[in-house]
Design a protein around this motif. Structure first.
Motif, mmCIF file in Angstrom:
data_model
loop_
_atom_site.group_PDB
_atom_site.id
_atom_site.type_symbol
_atom_site.label_atom_id
_atom_site.label_comp_id
_atom_site.label_asym_id
_atom_site.label_seq_id
_atom_site.Cartn_x
_atom_site.Cartn_y
_atom_site.Cartn_z
ATOM 1 N N LEU A 12 -3.144 -12.298 -17.234
ATOM 2 C CA LEU A 12 -1.703 -12.220 -16.967
ATOM 3 C C LEU A 12 -1.308 -10.821 -16.476
ATOM 4 N N THR A 13 -1.947 -9.814 -17.029
ATOM 5 C CA THR A 13 -1.651 -8.438 -16.584
ATOM 6 C C THR A 13 -2.036 -8.245 -15.120
ATOM 7 N N GLY A 14 -3.241 -8.669 -14.768
ATOM 8 C CA GLY A 14 -3.698 -8.540 -13.385
ATOM 9 C C GLY A 14 -2.861 -9.358 -12.425
ATOM 10 N N LEU A 15 -2.496 -10.590 -12.825
ATOM 11 C CA LEU A 15 -1.685 -11.448 -11.965
ATOM 12 C C LEU A 15 -0.310 -10.845 -11.733
ATOM 13 N N THR A 16 0.313 -10.341 -12.796
ATOM 14 C CA THR A 16 1.621 -9.696 -12.655
ATOM 15 C C THR A 16 1.540 -8.484 -11.743
ATOM 16 N N PHE A 17 0.522 -7.697 -11.949
ATOM 17 C CA PHE A 17 0.302 -6.480 -11.156
ATOM 18 C C PHE A 17 0.192 -6.819 -9.677
ATOM 19 N N ILE A 18 -0.645 -7.806 -9.345
ATOM 20 C CA ILE A 18 -0.875 -8.176 -7.948
ATOM 21 C C ILE A 18 0.376 -8.752 -7.306
ATOM 22 N N LEU A 19 1.055 -9.665 -8.005
ATOM 23 C CA LEU A 19 2.241 -10.300 -7.434
ATOM 24 C C LEU A 19 3.360 -9.290 -7.212
ATOM 25 N N ALA A 20 3.555 -8.379 -8.171
ATOM 26 C CA ALA A 20 4.626 -7.391 -8.040
ATOM 27 C C ALA A 20 4.401 -6.493 -6.825
ATOM 28 N N VAL A 21 3.185 -6.001 -6.671
ATOM 29 C CA VAL A 21 2.883 -5.113 -5.546
ATOM 30 C C VAL A 21 2.895 -5.882 -4.232
ATOM 31 N N ALA A 22 2.341 -7.106 -4.216
ATOM 32 C CA ALA A 22 2.279 -7.899 -2.992
ATOM 33 C C ALA A 22 3.667 -8.212 -2.463
ATOM 34 N N HIS A 23 4.568 -8.623 -3.344
ATOM 35 C CA HIS A 23 5.923 -8.956 -2.893
ATOM 36 C C HIS A 23 6.697 -7.706 -2.487
ATOM 37 N N THR A 24 6.454 -6.604 -3.191
ATOM 38 C CA THR A 24 7.130 -5.353 -2.821
ATOM 39 C C THR A 24 6.697 -4.884 -1.434
ATOM 40 N N LEU A 25 5.395 -4.865 -1.202
ATOM 41 C CA LEU A 25 4.902 -4.448 0.111
ATOM 42 C C LEU A 25 5.281 -5.458 1.192
ATOM 43 N N GLY A 26 5.372 -6.732 0.818
ATOM 44 C CA GLY A 26 5.818 -7.738 1.782
ATOM 45 C C GLY A 26 7.246 -7.499 2.226
ATOM 46 N N ILE A 27 8.113 -7.120 1.279
ATOM 47 C CA ILE A 27 9.508 -6.809 1.614
ATOM 48 C C ILE A 27 9.578 -5.572 2.506
ATOM 49 N N VAL A 28 8.787 -4.553 2.158
ATOM 50 C CA VAL A 28 8.772 -3.325 2.961
ATOM 51 C C VAL A 28 8.307 -3.627 4.390
ATOM 52 N N ALA A 29 7.247 -4.422 4.519
ATOM 53 C CA ALA A 29 6.750 -4.782 5.855
ATOM 54 C C ALA A 29 7.797 -5.546 6.638
ATOM 55 N N ASP A 30 8.499 -6.448 5.966
ATOM 56 C CA ASP A 30 9.536 -7.231 6.637
ATOM 57 C C ASP A 30 10.675 -6.334 7.107
ATOM 58 N N ARG A 31 11.081 -5.385 6.286
ATOM 59 C CA ARG A 31 12.155 -4.451 6.657
ATOM 60 C C ARG A 31 11.752 -3.548 7.821
ATOM 61 N N LEU A 32 10.473 -3.281 7.934
ATOM 62 C CA LEU A 32 9.984 -2.429 9.022
ATOM 63 C C LEU A 32 9.730 -3.201 10.310
ATOM 64 N N GLY A 33 9.982 -4.516 10.278
ATOM 65 C CA GLY A 33 9.830 -5.330 11.481
ATOM 66 C C GLY A 33 8.501 -6.051 11.599
ATOM 67 N N PHE A 34 7.695 -5.998 10.544
ATOM 68 C CA PHE A 34 6.420 -6.707 10.551
ATOM 69 C C PHE A 34 6.545 -7.979 9.724
ATOM 70 N N ALA A 35 5.574 -8.869 9.854
ATOM 71 C CA ALA A 35 5.560 -10.068 9.028
ATOM 72 C C ALA A 35 5.212 -9.678 7.589
ATOM 73 N N PRO A 36 5.793 -10.360 6.580
ATOM 74 C CA PRO A 36 5.490 -10.032 5.180
ATOM 75 C C PRO A 36 4.009 -10.104 4.845
ATOM 76 N N VAL A 37 3.267 -10.943 5.583
ATOM 77 C CA VAL A 37 1.842 -11.069 5.302
ATOM 78 C C VAL A 37 1.111 -9.749 5.505
ATOM 79 N N VAL A 38 1.649 -8.877 6.343
ATOM 80 C CA VAL A 38 1.016 -7.570 6.556
ATOM 81 C C VAL A 38 1.027 -6.765 5.258
ATOM 82 N N GLY A 39 2.170 -6.775 4.576
ATOM 83 C CA GLY A 39 2.257 -6.075 3.294
ATOM 84 C C GLY A 39 1.335 -6.672 2.251
ATOM 85 N N GLU A 40 1.229 -8.001 2.255
ATOM 86 C CA GLU A 40 0.349 -8.666 1.300
ATOM 87 C C GLU A 40 -1.116 -8.345 1.594
ATOM 88 N N LEU A 41 -1.459 -8.235 2.865
ATOM 89 C CA LEU A 41 -2.825 -7.867 3.230
ATOM 90 C C LEU A 41 -3.159 -6.453 2.755
#
Length: 416
Positions: A12-41
């Protein structure tokens, strides 16, 4: 219960960690004009030994090496992601653009495949697991460089209201055909890799099994899927829903193809094609939310967690990475250009297609992850392929936006 808690808490700790960072970077990528998948990658690279491992190795140790339970979630994410990709296939649209689609798909897959194979054949032996695996290694690299990724291009086309244009429809249909051919090629290449050499009998057997599987899916699949959805509509149960049918069909076809000696991704992709026409808006929305909100980010992140960039900081490895990226980009552009020569596409439309089909994204990671799992790709080459997937996904949105701006506003969707 104590033992179960000891196993559950790290998961649960690892899953929470990964999801929190993945969605955060996905939002940042989207705001910068990239697809959210870039942040998740990028999530795996940030959390893994390449970045966070230098600053806080104890934190990275939560998810590296990838725990078995997280790896299982990632595998399910891969299957659901391929089911979702299959739902993007509109058979009528593919038929409408049959001639240009086949011409462009042939060029955009064959040319980078041949260039990728040549690159794999020419790389120094130290980049191979063993010198005797030259053929399967070259085939895996060629397959990874020949595919395209639908999600990145589609996201930009939708944002720019270009999906209904000729170039938008062609980008989608050509990418779908390339991916479908890529899964078939991956199945054959994996069989060659497991045999250790080219065995005509084994390849022939794989092709026969593949033909039977696809034929059964085409003939029996629609009837079975229709019957399941009809039962769902008749029962009207909150437990048995269209979403349930999509999950069952997707997992069952992935497992069935795996049991036949094929790749699970092939069955999952065809499952998406089969259920597409029976999806209502609510089922499609829920399936996308569950896949893209939970399972897909875990798959993208764990793919990056297996990358150690420290192995790339040598002159010859940097050179290989640069050459691989150049082969990937130029091969796709040259292939699209050659395919466009037998169509009526304008130069501006051809440029848009070359850019849109250049993104590899998740699809290339699938090939790379499989190659690493069966021992054909070294960690260094795996890292190179992941970086190519990220680089092509990053460069596609801004370049495609600029290319689409040069198209006339009144370009209609029609026959090419």
């Amino acid at each position: 219960m104590v033992v179960e808690s000891d196993l559950l808490l790290p998961f649960l700790t690892g899953l929470t960690f990964i999801l929190a960072v993945a969605h955060t970077l996905g939002i940042v990528a989207d705001r910068l004009g990239f697809a959210p998948v870039v942040g998740e990658l990028l999530t795996g690279l940030v959390l893994g030994p390449s970045v966070l491992g230098f600053v806080a190795p104890a934190v990275t140790a939560i998810v590296v090496p990838v725990p078995d339970r997280l790896a299982a979630i990632a595998s399910l994410g891969l299957i659901l992601l391929l089911v979702l990709a299959g739902t993007e296939v509109e058979v009528q649209t593919v038929r409408r653009y049959a001639r240009p689609t086949m011409a462009l798909a042939t060029g955009a897959s064959v040319v980078p495949f041949l260039l990728g194979f040549a690159l794999g054949w020419a790389l120094p032996p130290r980049f191979l697991v063993t010198p005797g695996q030259r053929l399967p290694f070259a085939l895996f690299l060629a397959t990874a460089l020949s595919i395209s990724a639908v999600p990145v291009a589609v996201r930009v086309l939708i944002d720019l209201d270009a999906m209904d244009r000729t170039v938008g429809q062609l980008t989608l249909t050509v990418a779908v055909v390339i991916d479908a051919a890529g899964w078939v090629a991956l199945t054959v290449v994996s069989d060659i890799a497991r045999e250790g050499q080219l065995e005509p009998f084994a390849v022939g057997r794989t092709l026969v099994v593949l033909g039977v599987f696809v034929g059964g899916a085409v003939v029996l699949g629609p009837r079975i899927v229709d019957a399941l959805f009809d039962v769902t509509a008749y029962v009207r149960s909150p437990v048995l829903t269209g979403f349930s049918i999509v999950l069952v069909v997707g997992v069952a076809m992935a497992g069935g193809s795996l049991a036949l000696g094929l790749e699970a991704v092939l069955g999952a992709f065809f499952a998406g094609v089969l259920v597409r026409d029976r999806l209502d808006a609510e089922t499609e929305r829920v399936f996308q939310m569950v896949t893209l909100g939970l399972f897909a980010p875990v798959f993208f992140a764990t793919a990056g967690l297996r990358v150690d960039l420290s192995g790339l900081f040598t002159l010859d490895t940097i050179l290989v990475a640069g050459v691989t990226l150049a082969v990937a980009v130029l091969g796709k552009a040259l292939g699209v250009g050659l395919g466009a020569m037998v169509t009526d596409l304008s130069r501006a439309e051809t440029v848009c297609l070359a850019i849109g089909l250049n993104a590899r994204g998740a699809m290339e990671l699938v090939v790379a992850a499989l190659g690493l799992a069966i021992g054909i790709l070294t960690p260094t080459i795996y890292a190179v392929i992941v970086l190519v997937a990220i680089a092509t996904s990053v460069m596609t949105p801004p370049l495609l936006r600029r290319a689409l701006a040069h198209l006339p506003d009144d370009v209609p969707s029609g026959t090419v």
